[in-house]
Design a protein around this motif. Structure first.
Motif, PDB file in Angstrom:
ATOM      1  N   LEU A 100      18.843  17.713 -71.497  1.00 20.78           N
ATOM      2  CA  LEU A 100      18.705  17.270 -72.636  1.00 20.78           C
ATOM      3  C   LEU A 100      17.683  16.205 -72.752  1.00 20.78           C
ATOM      4  O   LEU A 100      17.935  15.317 -71.755  1.00 20.78           O
ATOM      5  N   THR A 101      16.780  16.032 -73.553  1.00 23.07           N
ATOM      6  CA  THR A 101      15.700  15.099 -73.609  1.00 23.07           C
ATOM      7  C   THR A 101      15.598  14.515 -74.980  1.00 23.07           C
ATOM      8  O   THR A 101      15.926  15.136 -76.178  1.00 23.07           O
ATOM      9  N   CYS A 102      14.999  13.156 -74.979  1.00 28.13           N
ATOM     10  CA  CYS A 102      14.893  12.604 -76.294  1.00 28.13           C
ATOM     11  C   CYS A 102      13.426  12.402 -76.615  1.00 28.13           C
ATOM     12  O   CYS A 102      12.811  12.316 -76.037  1.00 28.13           O
ATOM     13  N   CYS A 103      13.242  12.780 -78.043  1.00 29.91           N
ATOM     14  CA  CYS A 103      12.113  12.630 -78.459  1.00 29.91           C
ATOM     15  C   CYS A 103      11.866  12.087 -79.933  1.00 29.91           C
ATOM     16  O   CYS A 103      13.030  11.908 -80.661  1.00 29.91           O
ATOM     17  N   VAL A 104      10.715  11.516 -80.355  1.00 25.57           N
ATOM     18  CA  VAL A 104      10.640  10.760 -81.641  1.00 25.57           C
ATOM     19  C   VAL A 104       9.420  11.606 -82.213  1.00 25.57           C
ATOM     20  O   VAL A 104       8.098  11.604 -81.837  1.00 25.57           O
ATOM     21  N   GLU A 105       9.697  12.231 -83.626  1.00 19.93           N
ATOM     22  CA  GLU A 105       8.610  12.800 -84.371  1.00 19.93           C
ATOM     23  C   GLU A 105       7.768  11.761 -84.964  1.00 19.93           C
ATOM     24  O   GLU A 105       8.163  10.493 -85.115  1.00 19.93           O
ATOM     25  N   THR A 106       6.746  12.103 -85.334  1.00 19.91           N
ATOM     26  CA  THR A 106       5.885  11.399 -86.009  1.00 19.91           C
ATOM     27  C   THR A 106       5.832  11.292 -87.480  1.00 19.91           C
ATOM     28  O   THR A 106       5.274  10.257 -88.171  1.00 19.91           O
TER      29      THR A 106
ATOM     30  N   PRO B  12       8.017   8.092 -96.626  1.00 13.83           N
ATOM     31  CA  PRO B  12       8.417   6.610 -96.592  1.00 13.83           C
ATOM     32  C   PRO B  12       7.560   5.980 -96.090  1.00 13.83           C
ATOM     33  O   PRO B  12       6.862   6.021 -94.971  1.00 13.83           O
ATOM     34  N   VAL B  13       7.290   4.496 -96.484  1.00 14.46           N
ATOM     35  CA  VAL B  13       6.215   3.501 -95.933  1.00 14.46           C
ATOM     36  C   VAL B  13       6.823   3.230 -94.667  1.00 14.46           C
ATOM     37  O   VAL B  13       5.996   2.996 -93.590  1.00 14.46           O
ATOM     38  N   ASN B  14       8.009   2.903 -94.445  1.00 15.01           N
ATOM     39  CA  ASN B  14       8.643   2.198 -93.259  1.00 15.01           C
ATOM     40  C   ASN B  14       9.536   3.587 -92.628  1.00 15.01           C
ATOM     41  O   ASN B  14      10.821   3.371 -92.882  1.00 15.01           O
ATOM     42  N   VAL B  15       8.873   4.544 -91.671  1.00 15.20           N
ATOM     43  CA  VAL B  15       9.844   5.461 -91.451  1.00 15.20           C
ATOM     44  C   VAL B  15      10.175   4.965 -89.843  1.00 15.20           C
ATOM     45  O   VAL B  15       9.672   4.459 -89.111  1.00 15.20           O
ATOM     46  N   THR B  16      11.791   4.917 -89.826  1.00 14.28           N
ATOM     47  CA  THR B  16      12.194   4.651 -88.559  1.00 14.28           C
ATOM     48  C   THR B  16      12.762   5.679 -87.674  1.00 14.28           C
ATOM     49  O   THR B  16      12.754   6.679 -88.226  1.00 14.28           O
ATOM     50  N   GLY B  17      13.178   5.090 -86.450  1.00 14.58           N
ATOM     51  CA  GLY B  17      13.786   6.173 -85.564  1.00 14.58           C
ATOM     52  C   GLY B  17      14.825   7.174 -86.152  1.00 14.58           C
ATOM     53  O   GLY B  17      15.278   8.067 -85.772  1.00 14.58           O
ATOM     54  N   LEU B  18      15.801   6.418 -86.965  1.00 11.62           N
ATOM     55  CA  LEU B  18      16.747   7.174 -87.463  1.00 11.62           C
ATOM     56  C   LEU B  18      16.307   8.146 -88.594  1.00 11.62           C
ATOM     57  O   LEU B  18      16.944   9.279 -88.492  1.00 11.62           O
ATOM     58  N   GLU B  19      15.122   8.342 -88.846  1.00 17.73           N
ATOM     59  CA  GLU B  19      14.717   9.544 -89.720  1.00 17.73           C
ATOM     60  C   GLU B  19      13.789  10.438 -88.826  1.00 17.73           C
ATOM     61  O   GLU B  19      13.495  11.533 -89.160  1.00 17.73           O
ATOM     62  N   THR B  20      13.370   9.996 -87.757  1.00 17.60           N
ATOM     63  CA  THR B  20      12.378  10.877 -86.650  1.00 17.60           C
ATOM     64  C   THR B  20      13.013  11.043 -85.529  1.00 17.60           C
ATOM     65  O   THR B  20      12.518  11.825 -84.824  1.00 17.60           O
ATOM     66  N   LEU B  21      14.308  10.843 -85.178  1.00 15.71           N
ATOM     67  CA  LEU B  21      14.791  10.894 -83.879  1.00 15.71           C
ATOM     68  C   LEU B  21      14.986  12.665 -83.628  1.00 15.71           C
ATOM     69  O   LEU B  21      15.617  13.362 -84.771  1.00 15.71           O
ATOM     70  N   SER B  22      14.752  12.972 -82.643  1.00 12.01           N
ATOM     71  CA  SER B  22      15.122  14.524 -82.201  1.00 12.01           C
ATOM     72  C   SER B  22      15.618  14.589 -81.123  1.00 12.01           C
ATOM     73  O   SER B  22      15.193  13.957 -80.081  1.00 12.01           O
TER      74      SER B  22
END
Length: 708
Positions: free
Chosen positions: A427-433, A461-471
């Protein structure tokens, strides 16, 4: 079908094979008045008549017949006689005409002209044998030419026997016609096939199809039909040897590009884990045009059999289908034995590969592990991860350290029940754009989402954070990447992102609920706090209903259905089909393929997050209570409640009443939430008619709306 072997490299035929006519028998057809080599290069209308004899008409009929028989015996093997000439049309190598001396007796001329078609057929067949034996024409043409060469040996033996009878004085012109007549139909049928083959430059399966179709067309003539079927059988031997290596070993041994299966060597198995649109499994090996008619109905099975054997070879697991004398694919006929051999080879290859992937590579274990992590089947690691990674996740996308998130994820996995899973290291962590809605719009195979979200989706959203883009991603190795490809993993990630954000919203609302519970002991009647408490409860019920629907109504039932189907699957293609069906069904039932509903749900979730953050700040700033971070500490709960009880109720009421921002903000959130919820009801009701799985979600969410 025209041959594709011209594009392939093949050995060249030596020049002396065509420059030396004595090797081919063509020297018999060359004129003796000019150079043979010059004659070979010219394309004029050639006459091979010797022209040095007296006209045959000066002899009586009996002598003319003897002379004509002698000339005809030569013409039958492509050699012109004293009074029979051969003419070749300029630029047409396969066009011959035979002519006799005009002074010959008319009755004898008529009998001679009846035999000339057989002479022409021989010359066409002989020339075809010589030309089609070259390397560039392919194995099927080589085999066909070899069969024709064997036939011409019998034909030459027949002519030699007739000549022997003539030397003994036992052969008349009528007798010659009688003995030649049985061969006439067969030779003409073969010359017709040869002309079509040469005119269209046929090779490979096209030659086999032509022979078979001609044999069926000659069903009324049993002798000709049998001969054409024998020719087709001989020509197919080379083709069947290619087929045999493919279905028994998974190897394409096709030096001239005649086989109906093409290999695209540019597609590598690594693309399955790197490219979303990877075409390896579907296009690494594919069917070409021009499948032999006797294999048309089983071409798909043949393709699949070799593909399965290739997968095992790529795994270093060399398995060859057991071959016995009875399973040799060296003939085809009406008994369809070759079809039984292909079917048994497919069953063996399919069973071996399925057993290899299920047992050695533990497909079900990998799928269960992916379910634990990406579908949040066992979410204890996620709770711990969200706690320790909270500070990093609230940052903007370009400020997040993926390496730090990965280390925190590894820590969460090692300190929870996930540590017992041997696959947790994959399992690996990645952050979408981009946000989930925008990501859905970029997927090429999800047409409904793309069409609806490209122009009408929510603004990014203007300020997209890791909570919305974490995968989360998962390392999948060959050969499991055939089933769990990049496309399949992307669909898992879409579901995870939706679930993860729902969990985040739920945690935020739980924090707001705890703040409300913390001020319960105070006398807040007449303020907006009780109303805010009701709104918080409604939001919690909404998000809990959504999470319950996603997990217990969609993911779990569909997973069990897929699990049962995979247990009874007979091939890896069935496994892929059931797995893809499971993912597509989950995507749809999780609202990810219903853009109108998804946008409403995302809007409601956004309101819930904004409300939770605003409420905690407003209440804690107007009433001196611990923040949400401190309230999670169980050791401080009793102490905090005692402090609240010791405060003056009138003082708390005064502070709360003076802060009109609290009341205004809560009323605004309530109004907006109710409006969005009410606008969701008709969409959900209408959608549930077309999508029955939405019925329970509609009932729960409508129940939330009715409570307002």
């Amino acid at each position: 079908m025209e041959t594709s072997s011209s594009t392939l490299s093949s050995p060249s035929t030596p020049r002396w094979n065509s420059d030396r006519p004595f090797l081919t028998g063509r020297f018999h057809q060359e004129t003796k008045t000019t150079s043979r080599f010059a004659e070979t290069k010219s394309h004029s209308v050639d006459s091979f008549s010797l022209g040095s004899e007296n006209p045959i008409g000066c002899y009586n009929a009996a002598v003319q017949e003897l002379i004509l028989i002698d000339d005809l015996l030569s013409a039958l093997v492509g050699i012109e006689g004293r009074y029979i000439s051969i003419k070749r049309v300029r630029g047409m190598e396969d066009s011959f005409t035979f002519q006799v001396d005009a002074s010959m007796d008319l009755a004898l001329q008529e009998l001679a002209k009846r035999i000339f078609p057989l002479c022409e057929s021989f010359m066409l067949i002989n020339q075809f044998v010589e030309s089609r034996s070259q390397f560039k024409n392919g194995l099927v043409n080589h085999a066909f030419a070899a069969a024709l060469r064997a036939l011409l040996l019998d034909y030459n033996a027949m002519v030699a026997q007739l000549e022997h009878q003539f030397r003994l004085g036992r052969l008349s012109l009528q007798g010659l016609w009688f003995y030649c007549q049985p061969m006439m139909g067969s030779m003409q049928a073969l010359s017709s096939v040869i002309q079509k083959t040469s005119a269209n430059n046929f090779a490979g399966s096209a030659v086999l199809n032509l022979l078979q179709s001609q044999a069926k067309a000659m069903a009324g003539d049993n002798a000709v039909r049998s001969l054409l079927e024998k020719m087709a059988q001989c020509a197919s031997n080379a083709y069947l040897s290619i087929l045999e290596r493919w279905v028994y070993e998974g190897v394409i041994d096709d030096p001239y590009g005649e086989f109906f299966i093409a290999e695209n060597k540019t597609l590598q198995k690594e693309s399955l884990t790197q490219d979303y649109d990877a075409k390896y499994w579907r296009q690494r090996y594919s069917l070409k045009d021009g499948i032999p008619s006797f294999l048309a109905n089983t071409a798909g099975t043949i393709l699949t059999t070799g593909k399965y054997l290739n997968v095992m070879r790529e795994c270093g697991h060399n398995v060859q289908v057991p071959v016995s004398e009875s399973s040799k694919l060296m003939s085809f006929g009406t008994n369809h034995h070759y079809l039984e051999c292909i079917k048994s080879a497919y069953d063996f290859a399919s069973g071996e590969l399925l057993n290899l992937i299920k047992e050695k590579y533990d497909l079900m274990g990998k799928l269960r592990s992916i379910k634990h992590y990406l579908l949040l089947d066992q979410g204890d690691f996620l709770v711990h991860f969200m706690d320790i990674a909270k500070d990093e996740l609230i940052k903007k996308v370009d400020e997040i350290s993926v390496e730090k998130l990965q280390s925190l994820l590894d820590l969460a996995l090692r300190t929870t029940a996930a540590a017992a899973d041997p696959c947790h290291e994959d399992l690996t962590c990645c952050v979408e754009t981009c946000s989930l809605l925008k990501r859905l719009g970029t997927l090429k195979d999800i047409e409904n989402s793309r069409n609806a979200l490209d122009g009408n989706g929510l603004e990014e959203p203007v300020n997209v954070t890791g909570l919305e883009t974490l995968s989360l991603s998962y390392k999948v190795r060959w050969p499991l990447s055939i089933v769990i490809s990049k496309k399949a993993l992307t669909k898992y990630q879409l579901i995870f992102r939706f679930l993860f954000h729902c969990k985040h919203v739920d945690r935020q609302l739980c924090g707001a609920w705890q703040v409300h519970q913390g001020v319960r002991s105070l006398k807040m009647r007449g303020t907006a706090i009780p109303r805010s408490s009701l709104l918080c409860r409604s939001m919690l019920k909404f998000i809990n209903s959504l999470l319950h629907y996603l997990t217990f109504e969609v993911l779990e039932p569909n997973w069990h259905v897929m699990h049962n189907r995979l247990q009874s699957a007979k091939s890896i293609d069935e496994v892929i089909q059931h797995h893809d069906f499971f993912l597509d069904k989950c995507l749809r039932e999780c609202l990810l393929l219903l853009p109108e509903l998804l946008k409403k749900v995302e809007k409601l979730k956004s309101l819930c997050v904004q409300y939770a953050a605003a409420t905690q700040w407003l209440i804690t700033s107007s009433i001196d209570i611990p923040s949400i971070d401190e309230s999670f500490d169980d050791s401080k709960v009793s102490e905090n409640s005692k402090q609240l009880k010791s405060r003056s109720p009138s003082h708390a009421l005064k502070l709360s009443s003076s802060n009109t921002n609290v009341t205004d903000a809560i009323l605004n959130f309530e109004r907006e939430f109710n409006t969005e919820l009410q606008s969701l009801e008709p969409i959900l009701s209408s959608s549930s008619q077309a999508e029955p799985h939405l019925t329970h979600l509609a009932q729960w969410i409508l129940g939330v709306g009715n409570e307002q």
